[in-house]
Design an enzyme around this catalytic site. Structure first.
Site, mmCIF file in Angstrom:
data_model
loop_
_atom_site.group_PDB
_atom_site.id
_atom_site.type_symbol
_atom_site.label_atom_id
_atom_site.label_comp_id
_atom_site.label_asym_id
_atom_site.label_seq_id
_atom_site.Cartn_x
_atom_site.Cartn_y
_atom_site.Cartn_z
ATOM 1 N N LYS A 9 0.846 -1.189 -0.043
ATOM 2 C CA LYS A 9 -0.010 0.097 -0.114
ATOM 3 C C LYS A 9 0.881 1.393 0.054
ATOM 4 C CE LYS A 9 -2.853 2.753 3.059
ATOM 5 N NZ LYS A 9 -4.026 3.265 2.220
ATOM 6 N N SER B 151 -18.441 11.555 2.937
ATOM 7 C CA SER B 151 -16.965 11.992 3.518
ATOM 8 C C SER B 151 -16.425 13.121 2.676
ATOM 9 C CB SER B 151 -16.249 10.691 3.738
ATOM 10 O OG SER B 151 -16.172 10.221 2.425
ATOM 11 N N GLU C 14 -17.180 13.859 8.249
ATOM 12 C CA GLU C 14 -16.959 12.676 8.969
ATOM 13 C C GLU C 14 -15.579 12.477 9.022
ATOM 14 O OE1 GLU C 14 -17.977 9.231 6.372
ATOM 15 O OE2 GLU C 14 -20.002 10.023 6.101
ATOM 16 N N CYS D 8 -7.177 -0.242 1.707
ATOM 17 C CA CYS D 8 -7.258 -1.336 2.551
ATOM 18 C C CYS D 8 -8.278 -1.022 3.795
ATOM 19 C CB CYS D 8 -5.751 -1.801 3.354
ATOM 20 S SG CYS D 8 -4.572 -2.212 2.334
ATOM 21 N N HIS E 214 -27.350 4.799 -0.089
ATOM 22 C CA HIS E 214 -26.261 4.818 -1.054
ATOM 23 C C HIS E 214 -25.760 3.716 -1.376
ATOM 24 C CE1 HIS E 214 -22.741 6.208 -3.482
ATOM 25 N NE2 HIS E 214 -22.109 5.350 -2.473
ATOM 26 N N GLU F 226 -23.824 4.589 -7.948
ATOM 27 C CA GLU F 226 -22.388 4.763 -8.912
ATOM 28 C C GLU F 226 -23.010 4.677 -10.195
ATOM 29 O OE1 GLU F 226 -20.123 3.224 -11.613
ATOM 30 O OE2 GLU F 226 -21.113 1.910 -10.382
ATOM 31 N N HIS G 250 -12.770 7.788 -7.417
ATOM 32 C CA HIS G 250 -11.684 6.772 -7.310
ATOM 33 C C HIS G 250 -10.612 6.798 -8.265
ATOM 34 C CE1 HIS G 250 -14.658 4.258 -5.324
ATOM 35 N NE2 HIS G 250 -13.869 4.199 -4.434
#
Length: 775
Positions: free
Chosen positions: A19, A453, A504, A536, A661, A685, A714
């Protein structure tokens, strides 16, 4: 002979090394050579772990820098033409362009990316991403057209095999099977059927198998998980001819199925021209009897006896009771394995020093599951005395979990038993609720909002870490989080959003945050699993009955609402997502656990309404992934899953607007179930699928209001106003504009503020432009 192997191993590393290396590369802090070196080191470490556990093979080909399906896209030479690759770009740069999108500034691709020039629209959107069967892992969806060609185009798999062999390992290579690869992709032109590509694809698979054999590989695991699905006849019938063609390579093929029973394809799987068959004896235990009847004795039977998807310790006595009849009846080789790849569980318990000893004794992560295989193999070989200590520890842990008073709470069972018959119903239908909500909220047409968020900055993460370490007291931490909330509110007001969120800042994860405040949940320090790319998650452990003891979000939401006259959404995670994104107890039906969570969430919803919050969003992105893979199980699941959502949502008055959502799943085949959730507004989405999903909602005539995501969060690229306006115009052509909301695809916690503000500014401008046209 009894052997052990694994279908796959976690990629990220014991400390999420992959990561951090990926994110360094995307920032340009390291180059491709350094990233490749980190990958090589991790593979070597993971093979050493497998060897130390006594596995008879190490598995090669399960490693990926982003996703194993994307690996196969490059291996098979079918990168989509729309990316405009010339062939001169580095392979890794093309890989990340497909995974993350190609922005006009090449942002995020890494140092010296070598990407192709971008188009006038400002870049190319990433491959669509969706759930890997019914897991929380996301794969990148291959794109197919009539002119799609295949050729052996990557050396990566063969280099990894050579690396493992040079280290002295006995290698079992792994491939995603040709039929599953095609099935998991999508057609990108009308009137074309991707199944027609099979004949062009099979020769490339044959070349790969030939290359592997030439390298000295004896066994190749070929994953065909779609054998556990309800397949059309032509797909089912294609397996025999396809595998006769692949069998000519002479390498031994281990056909692997998992996640679902073979059912009507059991006999087919047993009779395919392969050297071995792996079955999932955890989720499809009923297959074992039929496999023993139909699998020829000269073939290897691999039994997935250790749960590869959950973290509970294996009941060795129950496992041995299942295995001994298999060992007695099957005259060929018997292999023991996890039920599926260990990609879906954390790396190791070794660093979990904060868990109490009793709970920790109930668990097994990837490394420990390999040890369980060794113990089972040893007993079946007649050497039980040598593992007596391990057997005793396992039996003690199983007995402890069964009898522990922390697992069962009488008050939870009593509440569920006393629930009113109509507790899962709103007072009135949507047609009555909608005008009441519109009068209360007074929103413009095409109201703009976000999913919940906002960027989790380094300052936010540092403050949360300091609070957990005790370096900040509660009052100091609250002030810091309130400052972040105030910042998010100011930015949203400046951008002109119509419905706000508090951002958030105080939440580490949309499931973990709530689980930490509920009874029956426990948490690990390093129990990370890959969701997609470098993302992750650290799923909670649901070990006991679930209950809420105090409000979880009310103070934060009320504070945010005090900063603005605009409506502030209360943000909650729904019961099915809490269930799906946790490691769930396996000692009672999942439906029972879901209802327990639902009643806990309902208490929070009622308290938010009582505090004056007019819009409450209960996110359920995981409801589709919980759907059984066989259609025969769909209706029972949808009945209890949608009931759980309604229990959570239906304690409020008609004037309170309930949102939900969902993202990155195929919903067209369960739209009646989604409608049965009875939410007032659903956000979904749609940008990566180019609004294809929204057309399904339009054809179905979804009764509520809908917010189709107009840009992909993303990807680091910022879509233009014209691009988002085009998406909105497509949406307005299938959904009445009066029913439409405008929002991104998903939450924005993984993005930075500059790109977030730029994208939301363009989104608001697009919404206003369409409002003006419609007016």
């Amino acid at each position: 002979m009894v052997r052990t192997h694994t279908l796959g191993f976690p990629r990220m590393g014991a400390h999420r090394e992959l990561k951090f290396a990926l994110e360094q590369y995307w920032r340009g802090d390291i180059d491709a050579a350094a990233l490749e070196a980190e990958g090589a080191d991790l593979r070597a470490q993971h093979w050493a772990v497998q060897q130390a556990a006594g596995l008879d093979f190490v598995t090669v080909g399960d490693f990926a820098f982003y996703d194993h399906v994307a690996n196969h896209i490059q291996l098979l030479g079918c990168e989509p033409a729309r990316f405009g690759f010339t062939g001169e770009e580095p392979e890794l740069a093309r890989y990340f362009s497909m995974a993350r999108g190609a922005g006009a500034d090449h942002s995020g691709h890494g140092a010296g990316c070598g990407c192709a020039k971008e188009n006038a629209a400002g870049g190319r959107f990433a491959l669509e991403m969706t759930k890997w069967f019914d897991t929380n892992y996301h794969y990148l969806v291959p794109e197919f057209r009539a002119d799609t060609e295949f050729h052996l185009a990557s050396q990566r798999l063969f280099d990894e095999v050579a690396q493992a062999m040079l280290a002295g390992h006995k290698v079992k290579a792994v491939l995603l099977g040709p039929l599953s690869f095609l099935w998991l992709g999508k057609e990108k032109e009308a009137g074309f059927d991707r199944f027609s590509l099979l004949e062009k694809l099979l020769p490339v698979y044959a070349q790969i198998l030939d290359r592997l054999k030439a390298l000295g590989v004896e066994w190749v695991q070929v994953d065909e998980p779609i054998l556990g699905l309800d397949l059309p006849d032509r797909w089912r019938h294609a397996f025999e001819a396809a595998y006769w063609q692949l069998a000519r390579s002479g390498v031994k093929l281990m056909l692997a199925t998992y996640f679902s029973p073979l059912s009507d394809k059991l006999r087919l799987a047993c009779q395919l021209p392969v050297a071995g068959l792996h079955v999932d004896a955890v989720r499809a235990a009923e297959d074992l009897t039929g496999v023993l009847d139909w699998l020829p004795s000269h073939k290897v039977l691999s039994v997935g006896i250790v749960d590869g998807r959950n973290i509970w310790r294996t009941d060795v006595d129950a496992a041995l009771a299942r295995l001994r009849p298999v060992a007695d009846k099957h005259r060929g080789e018997l292999w023991l394995a996890p039920s599926c790849s260990l990609l879906h569980v954390p790396y190791s318990l070794q660093t979990e020093n904060a868990l109490d000893a009793e709970l920790k004794s109930w668990l097994a992560f990837a490394v420990e599951k390999l040890s369980e295989l060794r113990v089972l193999r040893t007993v079946l070989r007649g050497e039980e005395a040598s593992v007596q200590a391990e057997l005793s520890a396992s039996r003690a842990a199983i007995a402890s979990r069964r009898s522990s008073p922390r697992v069962h709470r009488e008050a939870v069972a009593a509440r569920m038993g006393q629930a009113a018959p109509h507790a899962d119903r709103r007072a009135s239908g949507f047609a009555v609720r909608q005008p009441l909500q519109r009068r209360r909220l007074a929103l413009p047409p095409l109201p703009t909002t976000t999913i919940g968020s906002f960027p989790q900055t380094a300052d936010i993460r540092a403050a949360r870490a300091a609070f957990k370490r005790g370096q900040l007291d509660e009052a100091q931490y609250r002030r810091k989080m309130q400052a972040e909330i105030a910042l998010a509110v100011r930015k949203q007001e400046a951008l002109g959003l119509d419905v706000l969120v508090h951002g958030e800042a105080e939440r580490n994860d949309m499931v973990e945050y709530f689980g930490e405040q509920l009874e029956g949940f426990a948490f690990t320090a390093n129990g990370w699993v890959q969701s997609y790319g470098s993302r992750c998650v650290k799923p909670p452990l649901i070990y006991g009955d679930v209950a809420r003891t105090k409000p979880m979000t009310v103070d934060w939401t009320v504070y945010a609402q005090s900063l603005s006259p605009k409506p502030m959404k209360g943000m909650l995670t729904g019961p099915i997502t809490m269930l799906q994104w946790s490691f769930v107890r396996d000692d009672q039906p999942r439906s029972t656990t879901a209802r327990q969570i639902a009643w806990a969430i309902r208490d929070e919803v009622v308290d938010l309404e009582r505090a004056g919050i007019a819009i409450i969003q209960i996110d359920e992105p995981a409801i589709r992934e919980g759907l059984p893979l066989r259609r025969s199980g769909w209706q029972p699941y949808l009945e209890w899953a949608t009931q759980a959502f309604r229990i959570a949502a239906c304690g409020v008055r008609d004037e309170t607007q309930i949102h939900t959502h969902m993202c990155y799943s195929e919903f067209n085949d369960i739209l009646p179930g989604i409608a049965a959730m009875d939410a007032d507004v659903i956000t979904i989405e749609t940008s990566r699928s180019d609004m294809a999903l929204l057309r399904d909602f339009g054809d179905f005539r979804y009764p509520g209001e809908i917010g189709p995501g107009v840009y992909d969060i993303h990807s680091p690229r910022v879509p233009s106003v014209s691009e988002m306006l085009a998406q909105l115009e497509k949406a307005a052509s299938v959904i009445a504009p009066g029913q439409l909301w405008v929002n991104p695809d998903c939450g924005l916690k993984t993005r930075g503020w500059p790109e977030t503000e730029a994208a939301l500014s363009n989104m608001v401008a697009a919404a206003r432009a369409l409002r003006a046209r419609l007016a």
